[in-house]
Scaffold this motif. Structure first.
Motif, PDB file in Angstrom:
ATOM      1  N   ASP A 135      28.696  36.110  -2.667  1.00 54.72           N
ATOM      2  CA  ASP A 135      28.629  35.548  -4.015  1.00 54.72           C
ATOM      3  C   ASP A 135      29.397  36.342  -5.058  1.00 54.72           C
ATOM      4  O   ASP A 135      29.381  35.983  -6.237  1.00 54.72           O
ATOM      5  CB  ASP A 135      27.167  35.440  -4.454  1.00 54.72           C
ATOM      6  N   GLY A 136      30.051  37.423  -4.660  1.00 55.59           N
ATOM      7  CA  GLY A 136      30.787  38.198  -5.642  1.00 55.59           C
ATOM      8  C   GLY A 136      31.041  39.615  -5.178  1.00 55.59           C
ATOM      9  O   GLY A 136      31.051  39.908  -3.970  1.00 55.59           O
ATOM     10  N   VAL A 137      31.228  40.500  -6.140  1.00 54.69           N
ATOM     11  CA  VAL A 137      31.593  41.890  -5.851  1.00 54.69           C
ATOM     12  C   VAL A 137      30.831  42.808  -6.793  1.00 54.69           C
ATOM     13  O   VAL A 137      30.681  42.510  -7.985  1.00 54.69           O
ATOM     14  CB  VAL A 137      33.116  42.123  -6.040  1.00 54.69           C
ATOM     15  N   LEU A 138      30.365  43.933  -6.252  1.00 52.28           N
ATOM     16  CA  LEU A 138      29.746  44.969  -7.079  1.00 52.28           C
ATOM     17  C   LEU A 138      30.645  46.198  -7.054  1.00 52.28           C
ATOM     18  O   LEU A 138      30.895  46.774  -5.985  1.00 52.28           O
ATOM     19  CB  LEU A 138      28.354  45.321  -6.565  1.00 52.28           C
ATOM     20  N   PHE A 139      31.133  46.588  -8.227  1.00 55.14           N
ATOM     21  CA  PHE A 139      31.897  47.825  -8.398  1.00 55.14           C
ATOM     22  C   PHE A 139      30.952  48.841  -9.036  1.00 55.14           C
ATOM     23  O   PHE A 139      30.530  48.645 -10.188  1.00 55.14           O
ATOM     24  CB  PHE A 139      33.104  47.597  -9.307  1.00 55.14           C
ATOM     25  N   ASP A 140      30.632  49.904  -8.330  1.00 56.17           N
ATOM     26  CA  ASP A 140      29.595  50.838  -8.792  1.00 56.17           C
ATOM     27  C   ASP A 140      30.166  52.243  -8.881  1.00 56.17           C
ATOM     28  O   ASP A 140      30.578  52.829  -7.872  1.00 56.17           O
ATOM     29  CB  ASP A 140      28.412  50.805  -7.823  1.00 56.17           C
ATOM     30  N   SER A 141      30.184  52.797 -10.107  1.00 59.43           N
ATOM     31  CA  SER A 141      30.684  54.159 -10.294  1.00 59.43           C
ATOM     32  C   SER A 141      29.568  55.180 -10.444  1.00 59.43           C
ATOM     33  O   SER A 141      29.833  56.356 -10.680  1.00 59.43           O
ATOM     34  CB  SER A 141      31.576  54.219 -11.539  1.00 59.43           C
ATOM     35  N   GLY A 142      28.321  54.739 -10.347  1.00 62.42           N
ATOM     36  CA  GLY A 142      27.183  55.641 -10.544  1.00 62.42           C
ATOM     37  C   GLY A 142      26.597  55.466 -11.924  1.00 62.42           C
ATOM     38  O   GLY A 142      25.611  54.736 -12.096  1.00 62.42           O
ATOM     39  N   PRO A 143      27.194  56.082 -12.949  1.00 62.59           N
ATOM     40  CA  PRO A 143      26.655  55.907 -14.303  1.00 62.59           C
ATOM     41  C   PRO A 143      26.777  54.487 -14.817  1.00 62.59           C
ATOM     42  O   PRO A 143      25.987  54.041 -15.646  1.00 62.59           O
ATOM     43  CB  PRO A 143      27.504  56.880 -15.143  1.00 62.59           C
ATOM     44  N   SER A 144      27.797  53.768 -14.372  1.00 58.82           N
ATOM     45  CA  SER A 144      27.991  52.392 -14.832  1.00 58.82           C
ATOM     46  C   SER A 144      28.527  51.555 -13.677  1.00 58.82           C
ATOM     47  O   SER A 144      29.004  52.076 -12.664  1.00 58.82           O
ATOM     48  CB  SER A 144      28.950  52.346 -16.028  1.00 58.82           C
ATOM     49  N   ALA A 145      28.421  50.239 -13.844  1.00 55.28           N
ATOM     50  CA  ALA A 145      28.857  49.328 -12.793  1.00 55.28           C
ATOM     51  C   ALA A 145      29.397  48.057 -13.427  1.00 55.28           C
ATOM     52  O   ALA A 145      29.119  47.731 -14.585  1.00 55.28           O
ATOM     53  CB  ALA A 145      27.698  49.009 -11.856  1.00 55.28           C
ATOM     54  N   LEU A 146      30.173  47.334 -12.640  1.00 52.25           N
ATOM     55  CA  LEU A 146      30.714  46.049 -13.058  1.00 52.25           C
ATOM     56  C   LEU A 146      30.473  45.069 -11.913  1.00 52.25           C
ATOM     57  O   LEU A 146      30.814  45.352 -10.758  1.00 52.25           O
ATOM     58  CB  LEU A 146      32.206  46.170 -13.349  1.00 52.25           C
ATOM     59  N   THR A 147      29.862  43.939 -12.246  1.00 50.81           N
ATOM     60  CA  THR A 147      29.565  42.924 -11.236  1.00 50.81           C
ATOM     61  C   THR A 147      30.435  41.701 -11.453  1.00 50.81           C
ATOM     62  O   THR A 147      30.545  41.198 -12.573  1.00 50.81           O
ATOM     63  CB  THR A 147      28.086  42.498 -11.308  1.00 50.81           C
ATOM     64  N   LEU A 148      31.053  41.248 -10.364  1.00 47.84           N
ATOM     65  CA  LEU A 148      31.812  40.002 -10.397  1.00 47.84           C
ATOM     66  C   LEU A 148      30.947  38.919  -9.761  1.00 47.84           C
ATOM     67  O   LEU A 148      30.616  38.995  -8.571  1.00 47.84           O
ATOM     68  CB  LEU A 148      33.128  40.162  -9.644  1.00 47.84           C
ATOM     69  N   HIS A 149      30.554  37.936 -10.563  1.00 41.94           N
ATOM     70  CA  HIS A 149      29.815  36.787 -10.074  1.00 41.94           C
ATOM     71  C   HIS A 149      30.819  35.654  -9.848  1.00 41.94           C
ATOM     72  O   HIS A 149      31.485  35.217 -10.793  1.00 41.94           O
ATOM     73  CB  HIS A 149      28.762  36.331 -11.083  1.00 41.94           C
ATOM     74  N   ALA A 150      30.928  35.167  -8.623  1.00 39.75           N
ATOM     75  CA  ALA A 150      31.871  34.097  -8.324  1.00 39.75           C
ATOM     76  C   ALA A 150      31.347  32.754  -8.827  1.00 39.75           C
ATOM     77  O   ALA A 150      30.161  32.457  -8.702  1.00 39.75           O
ATOM     78  CB  ALA A 150      32.126  34.021  -6.828  1.00 39.75           C
ATOM     79  N   VAL A 151      32.231  31.962  -9.400  1.00 41.03           N
ATOM     80  CA  VAL A 151      31.890  30.597  -9.788  1.00 41.03           C
ATOM     81  C   VAL A 151      32.209  29.698  -8.591  1.00 41.03           C
ATOM     82  O   VAL A 151      33.376  29.534  -8.211  1.00 41.03           O
ATOM     83  CB  VAL A 151      32.682  30.155 -11.033  1.00 41.03           C
TER      84      VAL A 151
END
Length: 595
Positions: A135-151
């Motif tokens: 369903d998407g991608v999780l980019f995790d740097s530890g202190p912060s993260a960015l989630t890609l939710h697929a449409v």
């Protein structure tokens, strides 16, 4: 830099290029470290959507009356669009984090889009892990993260086949006429989840409704409505909704000279810039921004030593320690790339005049001053009375020592004048006679030391014969009459020495007061200030020509950086609040002068 549009959610913002790339995005705030920073370094991270393979052309525009940006691609086989927006994080959406939505649509034929999402956290200094799910991608740097939710819609292929290369995700999507897909980038959004097309279409409708509802409060009905409204939306986009603070620009280190060292971090709230911007919005009928900014400033004053810092972070912190990112190449090789701003510790006396003038304008438009607000203003003026008669770094933030700048003294006069008017109008307690005495001392001193009888002009600093475009505001703030003989000769001198084909340098480009090597472009705020001064001085047709010329320097979606270079290129941080507030003020004054 000018091939970009701006989107935002009133907490942070992103720049989107005509090629479909988000190459500047800081999260969760304007002044946070970047997640996408390719604008300043090829390896700084980006998020790009563009047609695959064959040649294409692209055009970019704003959905009318909004901050929703559309990048339109035309290929041999079809036409597609990428619709970028961030739903403003206020009201019902205030606690849902930051969601940057990229809606991808085919409007004719079929188009295959390549999608690259390559984040680089903390100015590309912090590594991250990349986890691809259905369903998407999780980019995790530890202190912060960015989630890609697929449409996705039922039956669509999953994302498990996406390629991961050095922490970035690369994929593609092919669409036929009428199909809509895309993805949502969410800060600290947790596990990826499938998002339906109807969800992002509803978010699009909500975002359009927000901007059009806000713009409906504008009272402007003049000749340049489209440009004025775009400038107003840009100023609103630079506002941090939780506190009411406004940043000078959403970027750092975009150069004032390509290859030069005048590269500054503007992602902070200057009291001067924000006061002037709020005043411009007030003139258009927007009062809520003035009330929120006044509350934020009162809190800063209450926590200080009587005076104000010249700039703060959007949350009110005065911690702006400056450092350089030595691992970044800079925009077109312009280094250093700076984060933080050491000018925060400077003394700039003009900020008190800009602030008090904005409060005065707000009061005239019905945004009254409460008891605590008046106490804070009175304390500021008492502080200024004890401190105005000293050298300072000035509006242009010189880094070679202090001087007695005429503009700083003029705006000190404005601060006392507006304070006296407010106290008299509302019967507020204050040292009224003392303030009157200080106001008159400033006035007499400016005429004695800021006026050069040989040059028949007001000069940049005491003891100098240099002119300065900041003084274009002298008549606008009422220090001199707009047709006073001394003012007209000053205006003529500025035109003779600082104006090049209607564009205005802020000072003699060959005699820079900032102590840095190289030179810079013309200063767009000063060009719009020149329009205002000409219109007030009785030259409306000349002012109109200068204004119309200046409009040709806007980028393709009506945005301006800080300066204009010798070949017409945009220079400095982008987009710049200073320039857009100057456009609004010039349009309002010119409309009035033309009748």
């Amino acid at each position: 830099m000018a091939d970009h549009g701006l989107i935002g959610d009133l907490r942070t913002a992103a720049l989107v290029s005509t090629g479909g790339a988000i190459d500047w995005f800081c999260c969760p705030r304007f002044d946070s470290p970047s997640v996408f920073g390719a604008l300043l370094d090829p390896d700084g991270g980006h998020c790009r959507v563009r047609p695959v393979g064959e040649p294409y052309t692209s055009r970019q525009f704003y959905f009318p009356g909004t901050a929703v940006l559309i990048t339109r691609f035309t290929t041999r086989l079809g036409t597609g669009e990428v619709i970028d927006f961030m739903r403003p994080a206020i009201g019902a959406h205030s606690v849902r984090g930051h969601r940057l939505i990229r809606m991808i649509r085919c409007v004719r034929g079929h188009v295959e889009f390549a999608v690259d999402v390559v984040p680089r956290f903390d100015y590309a200094r912090r590594p991250h892990t990349t986890t691809v799910t259905a369903d998407g991608v999780l980019f995790d740097s530890g202190p912060s993260a960015l989630t890609l939710h697929a449409v996705r819609e039922p039956g669509d292929p999953q994302l498990a086949h996406a390629h991961v290369i050095e922490g970035g995700v690369y994929g593609s999507v092919t669409l036929e006429t009428g199909q809509v897909r895309g993805f949502v980038l969410e800060s600290d959004g947790g596990e990826p989840r499938a998002t339906r097309v109807t969800e992002i279409e509803r978010a699009f409708e909500d975002t359009v409704a927000f901007w059009r509802d806000w713009l409906n409060h504008s009272t402007y009905r003049g000749r340049w409505r489209e440009m004025v409204e775009r400038s107003a939306i840009t100023l609103k986009l630079l506002t941090y909704a939780p506190t009411g603070a406004m940043v000078a620009a959403p970027t750092t280190s975009l150069p004032e000279q390509i290859g030069g060292e005048r590269n500054w971090d503007y992602r902070y709230t200057w009291v001067r810039d924000a006061s002037l911007a709020v005043s411009s919005l007030l003139a258009l009928g927007f009062t809520g921004e003035a009330i929120a900014f006044a509350r934020w400033l009162r809190e800063r004053q209450a926590r200080g030593d009587g005076g104000l810092k010249i700039m703060y972070r959007v949350d009110g912190s005065p911690d702006l320690m400056e450092e350089s990112l030595a691992h970044w190449a800079g925009y077109r090789g312009s280094v250093p790339v700076r984060i933080g701003n050491s000018a925060a510790g400077q003394l700039q006396l003009d900020v008190y005049g800009e602030l008090l003038d904005t409060v005065y304008q707000a009061d005239r438009r019905g945004a009254g001053i409460g008891h605590e607000g008046w106490k804070a203003l009175a304390d500021l003026l008492d502080w200024l009375a004890a401190n105005w008669d000293q050298p300072e770094e000035g509006i242009w933030e010189t880094r070679e020592g202090k001087a007695d700048f005429t503009y700083g003294r003029v705006m000190s006069w404005v601060a006392f004048d507006r304070g006296i008017r407010l106290a008299t109008a509302h019967g507020r307690p204050c040292a009224l006679d003392f303030w009157r005495g200080e106001r008159d001392r400033v006035y007499d001193q400016i005429w004695a030391h800021g006026w050069d009888p040989l040059k028949q002009a007001f000069v940049q600093r005491y003891g100098s014969d240099s002119l300065d475009a900041s003084l274009l505001r002298m008549a606008d703030v009422g220090f001199v009459a707009p047709r006073d003989p001394g003012w007209l000769t000053t205006l003529a001198g500025i035109e003779r020495e600082l104006v090049t084909d209607s564009l205005v340098h802020r000072y003699d480009p060959d005699v820079s007061p900032d102590g840095l090597r190289g030179n810079e472009g013309t200063f767009s705020l000063c060009t719009f200030g020149y329009v205002t001064a000409l219109a007030r001085a009785g030259y409306p047709e000349k002012a109109r020509l200068v204004f119309e010329k200046m409009l040709t320097y806007a980028n393709h979606v009506g945005l301006y950086a800080e300066e204009i270079g010798p070949t017409g290129e945009q220079l400095g941080n982008f987009p710049q609040a200073f320039t857009h507030l100057g456009l609004i003020d010039a349009a309002l004054t010119l409309d009035g002068a033309l009748g």
